[in-house]
Enzyme design. Structure first.
Site, PDB file in Angstrom:
ATOM      1  CB  CYS A 116       0.726 -19.147  10.552  1.00  0.00           C
ATOM      2  SG  CYS A 116       2.333 -17.823   9.790  1.00  0.00           S
ATOM      3  CG  ASP A 161      -4.824  -9.623   2.440  1.00  0.00           C
ATOM      4  OD1 ASP A 161      -4.472  -8.386   1.521  1.00  0.00           O
ATOM      5  OD2 ASP A 161      -3.817  -9.896   3.514  1.00  0.00           O
ATOM      6  CE1 TYR A 220      -4.062  -2.936   0.754  1.00  0.00           C
ATOM      7  CE2 TYR A 220      -1.781  -3.396   2.594  1.00  0.00           C
ATOM      8  CZ  TYR A 220      -2.814  -3.310   1.831  1.00  0.00           C
ATOM      9  OH  TYR A 220      -3.774  -4.388   2.092  1.00  0.00           O
ATOM     10  NE  ARG A 257       3.901 -12.465   6.086  1.00  0.00           N
ATOM     11  CZ  ARG A 257       3.437 -11.077   7.174  1.00  0.00           C
ATOM     12  NH1 ARG A 257       3.543 -11.160   8.502  1.00  0.00           N
ATOM     13  NH2 ARG A 257       2.565  -9.929   7.042  1.00  0.00           N
ATOM     14  CB  CYS A 270      -0.523 -19.995  14.781  1.00  0.00           C
ATOM     15  SG  CYS A 270       0.383 -18.704  15.863  1.00  0.00           S
ATOM     16  CB  CYS A 323       6.497 -16.913  16.134  1.00  0.00           C
ATOM     17  SG  CYS A 323       6.080 -16.432  14.186  1.00  0.00           S
TER      18      CYS A 323
HETATM   19  C1  LIG Z   1      -1.624  -5.908   6.063  1.00  0.00           C
HETATM   20  C2  LIG Z   1      -0.808  -5.179   5.658  1.00  0.00           C
HETATM   21  C3  LIG Z   1      -0.954  -3.600   6.050  1.00  0.00           C
HETATM   22  C4  LIG Z   1      -1.466  -2.349   6.915  1.00  0.00           C
HETATM   23  O1  LIG Z   1      -2.980  -3.293   6.602  1.00  0.00           O
HETATM   24  P1  LIG Z   1      -4.058  -1.658   6.919  1.00  0.00           P
HETATM   25  O2  LIG Z   1      -5.198  -1.508   6.418  1.00  0.00           O
HETATM   26  O3  LIG Z   1      -3.301  -0.073   7.163  1.00  0.00           O
HETATM   27  O4  LIG Z   1      -4.188  -2.332   8.861  1.00  0.00           O
HETATM   28  C5  LIG Z   1       0.850  -3.192   5.343  1.00  0.00           C
HETATM   29  N1  LIG Z   1       1.075  -3.846   4.638  1.00  0.00           N
HETATM   30  C6  LIG Z   1       1.035  -5.047   3.840  1.00  0.00           C
HETATM   31  C7  LIG Z   1       1.901  -5.773   3.626  1.00  0.00           C
HETATM   32  C8  LIG Z   1      -0.450  -5.394   5.079  1.00  0.00           C
HETATM   33  O5  LIG Z   1      -0.175  -6.770   4.801  1.00  0.00           O
HETATM   34  S1  SF4 Z   2       0.331 -16.250  13.415  1.00  0.00           S
HETATM   35 FE1  SF4 Z   2       1.773 -16.958  12.464  1.00  0.00          FE
HETATM   36  S2  SF4 Z   2       3.091 -14.784  12.775  1.00  0.00           S
HETATM   37 FE2  SF4 Z   2       2.042 -14.802  13.889  1.00  0.00          FE
HETATM   38  S3  SF4 Z   2       2.440 -16.019  15.970  1.00  0.00           S
HETATM   39 FE3  SF4 Z   2       1.433 -17.332  14.736  1.00  0.00          FE
HETATM   40  S4  SF4 Z   2       2.990 -18.004  13.583  1.00  0.00           S
HETATM   41 FE4  SF4 Z   2       3.444 -16.204  14.002  1.00  0.00          FE
END
Ligand SMILES: *Cc1c(COP(=O)(O)O)cnc(C)c1O
Ligand code: SF4
Length: 347
Positions: free
Chosen positions: A110, A308, A91, A112, A107, A103
């Site tokens: 997750c 997302d 953004y 990621r 989780c 972490c």
């Molecule tokens: C979620 C996210 C943000 C922040 O988004 P907001 O809607 O402002 O909370 C910024 N950068 C990335 C890459 C994100 O995934």
């Molecule tokens: S959701 Fe993913 S990044 Fe967040 S605390 Fe859990 S393992 Fe870590």
């Protein structure tokens, strides 16, 4: 070593030991472990009340993680939007800084999953300097999110080093910290950390509670300490099948969060991440839950529901439909009680 580090060092990080502790068969755990790391610290483990409860499901590996073939490892194309190592710029006015892949527990859901916990990786000093220069060069950036992994697994000095640098950039208005520690390892929130953070106000802190069973004396204390330090607290929840996908559970969670001065910010539809499909909740179900929340508790207790979008489309808010139909100046609305109201005088 600080107390939280001692707790971390006692984490369960291998399938066989965890299976023995939980008195379950180790075969599945060990098979998942070959693909995704395991880590549960003793505090979070102590929140489990019974097999397969909402805490268990979030942290104990499930064989479905490796059986699924659907989903992608990076559906949000975060790597594509990373102009330099450790920085995601999706953004215009805000960036996400990925400072550590560790972490306080891994989780199972997750987003990621592809990178957390896999061979410890902390943002290198050199890469941070490059990120810093990038942010300094891009005047449109006014909001920096320090994220991961969990940035609070770094030592206070390291976090302060980032904050100090970022504060030097004139066009940075706010800094955000994204950390699950108030929920998963509340002992991490120490008076020393709070004293340090206080100096860099305004700091916005988004934490991550998913179930009311995570609200404990320890987590309440952690959040209150942060709030007392002038930090503004928000919460991001992931809506997950079998964990929190009903309005009673969420209401109890969100109202509990408000009582500890944490404002529910976002609730995510789970991303299409490979190995997390057993947590998927449909949009229809999510909207039904939102309808059961909106108007039925304090507006402040209702987070925005977010999807997302795949392929890096970005965060998109979802709302139940309140406008049933429109004909000229006449609108028909559905109110929060699901009754129909007619309005004829609105443009
Ligand atoms: C979620 C996210 C943000 C922040 O988004 P907001 O809607 O402002 O909370 C910024 N950068 C990335 C890459 C994100 O995934
Ligand atoms: S959701 Fe993913 S990044 Fe967040 S605390 Fe859990 S393992 Fe870590």
């Amino acid at each position: 070593m600080e107390y939280w580090q001692k707790l971390m060092s006692k984490s369960f990080t291998d399938g066989a030991t965890l299976a023995r502790c939980l008195r379950i068969n180790k075969r599945d755990l060990c098979r998942v472990e070959a693909e995704y790391p395991i880590s549960i610290n003793p505090y979070y483990l102590s929140l489990i009340r019974e097999k397969n409860d909402p805490i268990w499901k979030q942290c104990v590996p499930n064989i479905h993680e490796i059986r699924q073939t659907t989903g992608r490892i990076d559906p949000l194309l975060e790597e594509k939007y990373s102009p330099i190592e450790g920085l995601i710029h999706r953004y215009d006015d805000r960036v996400l800084l990925y400072v550590s892949n560790a972490c306080a527990g891994y989780c199972r859901f997750c987003t990621r999953k592809r990178k957390v916990g896999i061979k410890e990786k902390i943002l290198k000093e050199n890469d941070f300097i490059k990120a810093f220069r990038y942010i300094a060069r891009h005047k449109a950036i006014r909001d920096v999110i320090i994220s991961g992994g969990d940035p609070l697994l770094l030592e206070d000095d390291k976090i302060e080093y980032y904050l100090k640098y970022l504060k030097k950039i004139k066009h940075i208005q706010i800094i955000r910290i994204d950390s699950r520690t108030p929920c998963i390892l509340p002992q991490r929130i120490t008076p020393k950390l709070c004293e340090m953070l206080k100096k860099y106000s305004p700091i916005y802190f988004n934490t991550h509670f998913n179930h009311f069973q995570e609200i404990t004396d320890a987590s309440i204390k952690a959040c209150n300490m942060l709030a007392d330090s002038g930090i503004v607290l928000g919460n991001q929840t992931v809506l997950m099948a079998g964990v929190n996908d009903d309005s009673h559970t969420l209401k109890r969670l969100f109202e509990g969060l408000l009582m500890m001065r944490v404002r529910p910010y976002y609730m995510y539809i789970p991303d299409a991440v490979k190995g997390t499909y057993h947590f998927r909740v449909s949009i229809v179900r999510a909207l039904k839950i939102m309808r059961e929340l909106i108007g039925h508790t304090s507006g402040m207790a209702v987070p925005r529901l977010i999807l997302d979008l795949k392929h890096g489309g970005g965060k998109t808010p979802l709302l139940p439909r309140y406008i049933v139909k429109r004909k000229g100046r006449r609108y028909v609305f559905r109110n929060f009680e699901n009754r129909k109201f007619y309005y004829a005088d609105i443009e």
